[in-house]
Write a protein that holds these residues in place. Sequence first.
Motif, short mmCIF file in Angstrom:
data_model
loop_
_atom_site.label_atom_id
_atom_site.label_comp_id
_atom_site.label_asym_id
_atom_site.label_seq_id
_atom_site.Cartn_x
_atom_site.Cartn_y
_atom_site.Cartn_z
N MET A 1 0.83 -1.19 0.00
CA MET A 1 0.00 0.00 0.00
C MET A 1 0.88 1.26 0.00
O MET A 1 1.95 1.29 0.60
N ARG A 2 0.40 2.28 -0.69
CA ARG A 2 1.19 3.50 -0.89
C ARG A 2 0.72 4.59 0.07
O ARG A 2 -0.46 4.94 0.10
N LEU A 3 1.65 5.13 0.85
CA LEU A 3 1.32 6.21 1.77
C LEU A 3 0.97 7.47 0.99
O LEU A 3 1.72 7.90 0.11
N LEU A 4 -0.17 8.07 1.33
CA LEU A 4 -0.61 9.30 0.67
C LEU A 4 -0.29 10.54 1.51
O LEU A 4 0.41 11.44 1.08
N VAL A 5 -0.81 10.57 2.74
CA VAL A 5 -0.66 11.77 3.56
C VAL A 5 -1.10 11.46 4.98
O VAL A 5 -1.88 10.51 5.21
N ARG A 6 -0.59 12.24 5.92
CA ARG A 6 -1.08 12.18 7.30
C ARG A 6 -1.86 13.45 7.58
O ARG A 6 -1.39 14.56 7.28
N PRO B 1 -20.60 24.09 1.02
CA PRO B 1 -20.35 22.66 1.22
C PRO B 1 -18.97 22.28 0.69
O PRO B 1 -18.42 22.93 -0.21
N VAL B 2 -18.41 21.22 1.27
CA VAL B 2 -17.08 20.75 0.87
C VAL B 2 -17.21 19.29 0.44
O VAL B 2 -17.60 18.43 1.24
N ASP B 3 -16.90 19.01 -0.80
CA ASP B 3 -17.01 17.66 -1.33
C ASP B 3 -15.76 16.82 -1.08
O ASP B 3 -15.84 15.60 -0.96
N LEU B 4 -14.60 17.47 -1.04
CA LEU B 4 -13.35 16.72 -0.93
C LEU B 4 -13.12 16.23 0.49
O LEU B 4 -13.42 16.93 1.45
N MET C 1 -10.94 21.25 13.39
CA MET C 1 -9.83 22.15 13.03
C MET C 1 -8.75 21.27 12.42
O MET C 1 -8.13 20.47 13.11
N VAL C 2 -8.57 21.39 11.11
CA VAL C 2 -7.68 20.51 10.37
C VAL C 2 -6.39 21.24 10.02
O VAL C 2 -6.43 22.28 9.36
N VAL C 3 -5.28 20.71 10.49
CA VAL C 3 -3.98 21.34 10.22
C VAL C 3 -3.75 21.35 8.71
O VAL C 3 -3.83 20.32 8.04
N LEU D 1 -7.87 17.71 0.73
CA LEU D 1 -7.66 19.13 1.00
C LEU D 1 -6.25 19.39 1.50
O LEU D 1 -5.57 20.33 1.06
N VAL D 2 -5.79 18.55 2.43
CA VAL D 2 -4.44 18.73 2.97
C VAL D 2 -3.40 18.47 1.88
O VAL D 2 -2.42 19.22 1.76
N LEU D 3 -3.60 17.42 1.09
CA LEU D 3 -2.67 17.13 -0.01
C LEU D 3 -2.59 18.30 -0.98
O LEU D 3 -1.50 18.72 -1.39
#
Length: 205
Positions: free
Chosen positions: A114-119, A179-182, A141-143, A187-189
């Motif tokens: 499996m490929r790591l995408l993001v934390r 609204p936010v679909d993603l 609250m998303v860093v 979003l972080v990526l």
Amino acid sequence: MTALDGKIEVERKRQLADDGTSLAQQLTELGWTGAQPQTETDTYYSRPDVDFLQTVECLRVRRRGSFAEVTYKPPSTAATHSADSVIAKPETNVHLAAASQAAQADQLLEAIGMRLLVRVEKTRTAYSHALHPGVTVTIDMVVGAGAFVETEVISTDANAATAAVEQTEKELRIADLPPVDLPYRDLVLRNTQEALSPPGRRSRS
């Protein structure tokens, strides 16, 4: 291991203009009870032969205090995503016996390719109301992404759950927020990639 016992998770999230303080106060005034804020760290993966960013699948390892789990959500389709940004998906969760096993879960997923995408790290405060059983309103609250409110209902009846989401949003006067679909993952990526891009190549959207 659970798949929500045949139930599906119906949710919609919206972008907040501030840090969520005003909404938290409003929720309290309307009788919603907030749980202790929790910090969650989610590590997202994709298959080497399938891009989960394109299929909008979710495979993650979640850490929260002494709690840890592995979660999978299937690809998005016209049936799971409505035109008004309501998402309805089944969810399979594997609860780990100890938070320390999260690292082992990461190791296992990477070992099988499996490929790591993001934390993604976020501080989450969940609110509930005695008159709204099964409904959870969460301020996140998303860093690296910002502040969001998510209204979620877990039910065997997708239509009833969608109606409950819409009614709750109207009562809280958040139905006009964008609204936010993603997913937070995306979003972080996206924000990370834009921050690393040369100034002349950054998105102007």
